[in-house]
Design a protein around this motif. Sequence first.
Motif, mmCIF file in Angstrom:
data_model
loop_
_atom_site.group_PDB
_atom_site.id
_atom_site.type_symbol
_atom_site.label_atom_id
_atom_site.label_comp_id
_atom_site.label_asym_id
_atom_site.label_seq_id
_atom_site.Cartn_x
_atom_site.Cartn_y
_atom_site.Cartn_z
ATOM 1 N N LEU A 110 -4.600 -7.143 -5.909
ATOM 2 C CA LEU A 110 -5.525 -7.247 -4.786
ATOM 3 C C LEU A 110 -5.512 -8.626 -4.121
ATOM 4 C CD1 LEU A 110 -8.432 -5.074 -6.141
ATOM 5 C CD2 LEU A 110 -7.454 -4.861 -3.871
ATOM 6 N N PRO A 111 -5.761 -9.705 -4.858
ATOM 7 C CA PRO A 111 -5.757 -11.007 -4.171
ATOM 8 C C PRO A 111 -4.404 -11.408 -3.605
ATOM 9 C CG PRO A 111 -5.954 -11.301 -6.552
ATOM 10 C CD PRO A 111 -6.131 -9.851 -6.280
ATOM 11 N N VAL A 112 -3.314 -11.031 -4.287
ATOM 12 C CA VAL A 112 -1.984 -11.401 -3.791
ATOM 13 C C VAL A 112 -1.679 -10.669 -2.488
ATOM 14 C CG1 VAL A 112 0.492 -11.226 -4.226
ATOM 15 C CG2 VAL A 112 -1.027 -12.082 -6.015
ATOM 16 N N ILE A 113 -1.917 -9.361 -2.467
ATOM 17 C CA ILE A 113 -1.648 -8.582 -1.250
ATOM 18 C C ILE A 113 -2.547 -9.049 -0.116
ATOM 19 C CG2 ILE A 113 -1.755 -6.278 -0.222
ATOM 20 C CD1 ILE A 113 -0.927 -5.153 -2.952
ATOM 21 N N ALA A 114 -3.817 -9.316 -0.437
ATOM 22 C CA ALA A 114 -4.739 -9.803 0.594
ATOM 23 C C ALA A 114 -4.275 -11.151 1.144
ATOM 24 C CB ALA A 114 -6.141 -9.923 0.012
ATOM 25 N N ALA A 115 -3.845 -12.048 0.261
ATOM 26 C CA ALA A 115 -3.389 -13.364 0.706
ATOM 27 C C ALA A 115 -2.118 -13.261 1.532
ATOM 28 C CB ALA A 115 -3.164 -14.272 -0.497
ATOM 29 N N VAL A 116 -1.196 -12.420 1.101
ATOM 30 C CA VAL A 116 0.045 -12.243 1.854
ATOM 31 C C VAL A 116 -0.252 -11.669 3.246
ATOM 32 C CG1 VAL A 116 2.215 -10.952 1.957
ATOM 33 C CG2 VAL A 116 1.505 -12.032 -0.181
ATOM 34 N N VAL A 323 -7.518 -6.012 5.933
ATOM 35 C CA VAL A 323 -6.657 -4.819 5.857
ATOM 36 C C VAL A 323 -5.817 -4.857 4.579
ATOM 37 C CG1 VAL A 323 -4.737 -3.608 6.958
ATOM 38 C CG2 VAL A 323 -6.616 -4.502 8.351
ATOM 39 N N GLY A 324 -5.313 -6.045 4.218
ATOM 40 C CA GLY A 324 -4.551 -6.152 2.983
ATOM 41 C C GLY A 324 -5.382 -5.774 1.774
ATOM 42 N N THR A 325 -6.629 -6.244 1.725
ATOM 43 C CA THR A 325 -7.519 -5.915 0.612
ATOM 44 C C THR A 325 -7.829 -4.430 0.576
ATOM 45 O OG1 THR A 325 -8.550 -8.098 0.803
ATOM 46 C CG2 THR A 325 -9.737 -6.454 -0.472
ATOM 47 N N TYR A 326 -8.152 -3.858 1.738
ATOM 48 C CA TYR A 326 -8.510 -2.442 1.806
ATOM 49 C C TYR A 326 -7.350 -1.549 1.361
ATOM 50 C CZ TYR A 326 -10.262 1.987 3.632
ATOM 51 O OH TYR A 326 -10.679 3.275 3.750
ATOM 52 N N LEU A 327 -6.155 -1.826 1.876
ATOM 53 C CA LEU A 327 -4.997 -1.017 1.513
ATOM 54 C C LEU A 327 -4.631 -1.202 0.047
ATOM 55 C CD1 LEU A 327 -2.727 -1.465 4.674
ATOM 56 C CD2 LEU A 327 -4.166 0.494 4.066
ATOM 57 N N ALA A 328 -4.728 -2.433 -0.442
ATOM 58 C CA ALA A 328 -4.412 -2.682 -1.856
ATOM 59 C C ALA A 328 -5.394 -1.962 -2.770
ATOM 60 C CB ALA A 328 -4.431 -4.179 -2.139
#
Length: 443
Positions: A110-116, A323-328
Amino acid sequence: MSTGPRLPFLGVLPWPERQAIARALRAETVGGLALLGAAVVALIWANSPWQEAYEQVRDFHFGVPALGLDLSVAHWTADGLLSVFFLIAGIELKRELVSGELRTPATAALPVIAAVGGMIVPAGLYLTVVGAGGGSREGWAVPMATDIAFALAVLAVISTHLPAALRAFLLTLAVVDDLGAILVIAVFFSSDLNLLALGGAVIGMALFYLLQRRRVTGWWWYAPLGLTIWALTYNSGVHATVAGVAMGLILRTRPDEGEEASPATCTQHALHPFSASVAVPLFALFAAGISVSVKAFADVFSRPETLGVVLGLTVGKTVGIFVGTYLAARFTRARLNLDLAWADVFGLATLGGIGFTVALLIGDLAFPGTALGDEVKAAVLLASLLSAAVAAALLRRRNRLYRELCEAEDVDSDADGIPDVYQSREAGSPGGAADGGSSATRD
């Protein structure tokens, strides 16, 4: 499709992790307030009758020319003092990898995808704006960086009771963001490589690693070696802050039997006050001093580069992180804490648009010594203020709920120093309330 249990997201943190996060956040908040104060002083000084004195101090050169280290005060703060900041960032990243959110793929996703997402979308938005307006692509990395200290200072100023899990998620996002920033600096802002100096820096790193492996202690070994590695890295053409991150990653974060604290913890305790109270504020003092006027800020919206920075930070960061957090969360079957809503995650994402320290550094590297560079700094300041204002409005709306959650997490009826939520059967079990309610825990 997998029918396994849904992982909790933004529930109550495990007690050891909550203690570590609380210590880190307290230090970052104090540093953020010092950073905010330094930025205000810089703006006042640079727009006062003493502007010429500011420029003379900023541009004053000193050092050891024979070692290639005859730098201006501003250059020393950016390449020298910020290396201490990035050393602390490297230690934080190592801690997250060893015992924090990044230690397993399940918790790191979650945090990695959100950060990316929070790095790719702002960069893409900047390139889209300058592509349409015919501007320079050199500043594409400026809106990628989040300033965790500044963000926490904003939280302190607006007096929100943001739950520990939300603060921890923000901190982990910033750690991954810092890693992305240093990779960008190392890969895209290194030039005219001096292979001899680079080889010397690599040998120094190997010696640093060997000393750690051999459990050699004593600052008198590491301080001279660290300074040598920094000087060699600077002269190699690689940005000197990379040396700080590399040494932070090498330091051991787990204490051996009989050790009260690991070398990384000791180093962080020794250097973090200097980094937060001296190094970063001094960088801000000599990086944020730009001419401010209504016209200057209005002009930000007339150039594609500066407009790209503003939109990248205020819109790109928020959209990318959310969006990164939601999708992850959907991809990993994570279940949001039932006491929270996705609006809370969106409010947190807006804090990502506060991109002060590293954004200013990358702006200096992308447009060194140019009028456009000052305009990009103005764009960073304006975007950070806009993001802070929007975040304050969104998070203050829910502050009553946050206060109730914090109070529930802090109840300690037996006064043993450990909140009751960590001593209940639900908090200790892997299932049950860990599915996202207020007593949820994460592995």
